[in-house]
Every structure is written in C-alpha cells, then in structure tokens.
Design an enzyme around this catalytic site. Sequence first.
Site, PDB file in Angstrom:
ATOM      1  N   SER A  99       7.898 -16.045 -21.216  1.00  0.00           N
ATOM      2  CA  SER A  99       6.543 -16.418 -21.600  1.00  0.00           C
ATOM      3  C   SER A  99       6.216 -17.828 -21.105  1.00  0.00           C
ATOM      4  CB  SER A  99       6.376 -16.287 -23.116  1.00  0.00           C
ATOM      5  OG  SER A  99       5.023 -16.335 -23.487  1.00  0.00           O
ATOM      6  N   ASP A 112       2.110  -5.459 -23.060  1.00  0.00           N
ATOM      7  CA  ASP A 112       2.055  -6.865 -23.479  1.00  0.00           C
ATOM      8  C   ASP A 112       0.616  -7.262 -23.797  1.00  0.00           C
ATOM      9  OD1 ASP A 112       2.239  -9.659 -23.758  1.00  0.00           O
ATOM     10  OD2 ASP A 112       3.842  -9.795 -22.271  1.00  0.00           O
ATOM     11  N   HIS A 145       5.253  -7.879 -25.915  1.00  0.00           N
ATOM     12  CA  HIS A 145       5.669  -9.214 -25.479  1.00  0.00           C
ATOM     13  C   HIS A 145       7.058  -9.498 -26.031  1.00  0.00           C
ATOM     14  CE1 HIS A 145       4.735 -13.030 -23.606  1.00  0.00           C
ATOM     15  NE2 HIS A 145       5.006 -13.709 -24.714  1.00  0.00           N
TER      16      HIS A 145
END
Length: 227
Positions: free
Chosen positions: A123, A177, A208
Amino acid sequence: MTTPIQTIELHPAEPARASIVVLHGLGADGTDFLSLADEMRLESLGPLRWVFPRAPVRPVSVNNGHRMRAWYDIYAGTDARDPFSRQEDEAGLRDSFAGVHALLDREVARGVPAERIVLAGFSQGCAITLGAGLRYGQRLAGLAALSGYLPLAGHTAAERHAANAATPVFGAHGSRDGIVVPARGRDSRDALVALGQPVEWHEYPMEHSVCLEEVRDLEAWLKQVLA
C-alpha cells in the site's frame, strides 16, 4: 533534514548474504509483516536479514488529522473510492524516499551488496518502494510492489536512476481492492512497462490485503532475483 527511520530486524546467525526490506502500509507498523519471514521458505538463499522499517508518526489529513504511522500525508477531499488518485504529498514522499535510501546505504555498509537487497512494500509502503527503489543510485536485486501504485508518476522517467532501469519488479494487487482500486495498480504497471521496466504482474481475488497464493508467488520470485 531527513528523519532517521526506526527498524525492527531479524538477523541470521551467520553474516547475512542478502537483505529483504519490507515497508508497511498506512497506520500499520513494522511488526505487521514479521510473520512473512516465517512463512517464506527461503533457506536455499543462505543467511537473510529481514528489515521492517517503521514509518514516522504524522497527522493524516484524510483521517481528520489523526496522528498515525504514515510514509506521507493523504490529503482530505479525495475520491473515497480511490483516495490516492489526486494531489500527492510530494514533500512527504521525497522525505521518505531519502529515509529509505539511507536504510539501503546502511545495509550496504553492513556488508550486503545492493544487488543482494530486495525492497518490498504494501500500500503506502508499495508507493515508497517504487519511488525510492527506482531512484536509488545502486542496482537492487528487485522491487516487490504489493497493493499500491507508482507515486509522482510524471517524474519517474526523468528521475529513475540508470542503475535500476532494468531492476525486476514483482507487482501484485487484489481484484476487489476498494482502498487502492485495481485500475490504479494496473495503470502503474503499464507506466513502468512503458519505461521498459521488467514487471511480473499478479492479481488475486482479494481486497486490500495479502493472500497465501501471493506469498507463494512472491517466494518464488525472491528465489529467482536472489539466486
């Protein structure tokens, strides 16, 4: 002046022959990926050092200024479906790039050649992995970009260091996601491929997060780039 980055580290009993540096995501911590070192079957590579940096604590605009571990700010008012899609915190990003470069320099000083270092991130950590890794002045073994995107994309062509112009990238993203939408990851992949960067791309039916299939694919890729 760049703030030194704290790290959590796992050292082998013998001198390390390679290092894997893993950057966590927004609001997480260096401990989040400690289990990765246990899940990966990398004994064939010899003694490995795992380095888990901890982002500095800073206010994050999109979270009402709440202070948390973050590699850079995310401004309020972005699209809730893709909070990374608009104005970027260039100063924060570049400060983290410099901090990670200092960590990579430290690994080299500790006896691990740059070409035996893999930089990985999830991320926000993925964004710093790509941004810092492509700008680093010594050839790295590889960059693992998990569930993130290419930051400051318009500057990449001019700022990518020649030493890492052919460094392999492992790219992975969840097809469900909702935080960093899949299109953001694919656009970043396409931008890297257009620059001639070698990218091995994977998508998984997940949100995610990280899944076991991804861990196994990453393990296989690590064995290739650190062989």
